[in-house]
Design a protein around this motif. Structure first.
Motif, short mmCIF file in Angstrom:
data_model
loop_
_atom_site.label_atom_id
_atom_site.label_comp_id
_atom_site.label_asym_id
_atom_site.label_seq_id
_atom_site.Cartn_x
_atom_site.Cartn_y
_atom_site.Cartn_z
N THR A 66 0.83 -1.21 0.00
CA THR A 66 0.00 0.00 0.00
C THR A 66 0.86 1.26 0.00
OG1 THR A 66 -1.73 -1.16 1.22
CG2 THR A 66 -1.81 1.24 1.23
N LEU A 88 2.76 1.74 -3.31
CA LEU A 88 1.94 2.30 -4.39
C LEU A 88 1.64 3.78 -4.16
CD1 LEU A 88 -0.54 -0.65 -5.01
CD2 LEU A 88 1.37 0.06 -6.45
N VAL A 135 -0.31 3.82 -11.77
CA VAL A 135 -0.22 3.14 -10.47
C VAL A 135 -1.17 1.94 -10.43
CG1 VAL A 135 -0.61 3.38 -7.99
CG2 VAL A 135 0.56 5.19 -9.25
N GLY A 167 0.08 -1.94 -9.94
CA GLY A 167 -0.40 -2.81 -8.87
C GLY A 167 -1.06 -4.07 -9.40
#
Length: 312
Positions: A6, A9, A30, A34
């Motif tokens: 988390t 990112l 992003v 991910g």
């Protein structure tokens, strides 16, 4: 591990934004990163489906229409007419013409939906006029900067449309909910101007001319076009005659009629307003698409659930 992903990112997002990449592209980047690294779902296919879904919403149609309406009004004499109609009524009020910034922004916010358009349009007229009459520049710009934000709150707010589409809630109900807070905030701004003027009695120049009630009423005719346009847009929504999207279409037609009546509608004005609205909408649509894909990517990775558990 999930917490590390988390924050990784989030850092990647800030790095992309800090490098100068457009916000929408940074969100897409992003989200792709991910999904590609931490899920088994094909990122390209998911991105295409999500972008199409975020861009093809019928409710979202209201957004470019209201943007176009604001661009058309930006190029008319609407703001100068508002100044002529409002200023005679504010002679006796402490702060006098400073209130034109607040009332003008409140009225224009109800027809443009954009804080940027509201601030630019009202400022274009009031700042030179107030400077010429000897008003302090700091308080003049301050009242405009504060009141300009009312475009975010008073319907038809562009931000409310964006939020309504993203959160899948009724835009008409959001519009209804924004009226009283917008009026309350405008009243607080005016109250502060009154207090400031009473504390600085020599800062506000004296009235150069006095007008009778008849002259004030005659000057108020300049407010009729904008009040009719507000009534057309908000009245059609609140009475249930039109949805927010249909009201946006009515607003565009009304603004074009208003511009034609004032003699400021030309091919150049029409073209510039259409191109300006298109550019602004493309920017907002790209951000919406990027945020939708990032949300999908976070969901596949299970980050919202893990983050909620960690906070709990």
């Amino acid at each position: 591990m999930d917490l590390a992903i988390t924050f990784g990112l989030i850092l990647a997002l800030f790095a992309l934004l800090g490098s100068g990449i457009w916000i929408g592209l940074a969100l897409l980047g992003v989200g792709w990163l991910g999904m590609e690294l931490f899920t088994a779902r094909a990122a390209g296919d998911a991105m295409a489906v999500t972008i199409w879904g975020a861009s093809s919403s019928w409710t979202l149609t209201a957004l470019p229409m209201f943007l176009w309406m604001g661009e058309v009004l930006f190029r008319t004499r609407l703001s100068s007419d508002m100044f002529k109609g409002l200023s005679p009524w504010l002679e006796k009020l402490p702060g006098r013409l400073l209130h034109v910034n607040v009332i003008g922004c409140t009225i224009f916010a109800a027809v443009s939906g954009s804080s940027a358009a509201t601030c630019a349009t009202i400022g274009k007229i009031t700042l030179p006029e107030l400077k010429k009459r000897g008003y302090p520049e700091d308080i003049t710009i301050g009242t405009l900067a504060g009141a300009g934000t009312l475009g975010l709150l008073i319907p038809p707010s562009i931000i409310m449309i964006v939020y309504g589409v993203a959160a899948e809630v009724s835009i008409a109900k959001l519009f209804i909910a924004g009226v009283l807070p917008g009026i309350l905030l405008a009243s607080l701004f005016m109250g502060w101007i009154v207090v400031w003027a009473l504390l600085h009695p020599g800062a506000i120049p004296e009235a150069t001319e006095k007008t009778s009630v008849g002259q004030k009423l005659f000057a108020s005719r300049h407010l009729i076009p904008v009040l009719l346009l507000i009534g057309l847009i908000l009245g059609s929504i609140y009475t249930g005659v039109a949805t927010a999207t249909e009201a946006a279409a009515l607003g565009v037609v009304g603004s074009l009629v208003l511009a034609a009546t004032q003699g400021s509608l030309s091919w150049a004005t029409f073209r510039d307003s259409l191109l300006g609205a298109t550019r602004l909408y493309c920017m907002i649509a790209l951000i919406l698409a990027g945020s939708a894909f990032l949300t999908l990517s976070m969901g596949y990775m299970g980050l919202p659930r893990h983050l909620a558990e960690w906070i709990g």
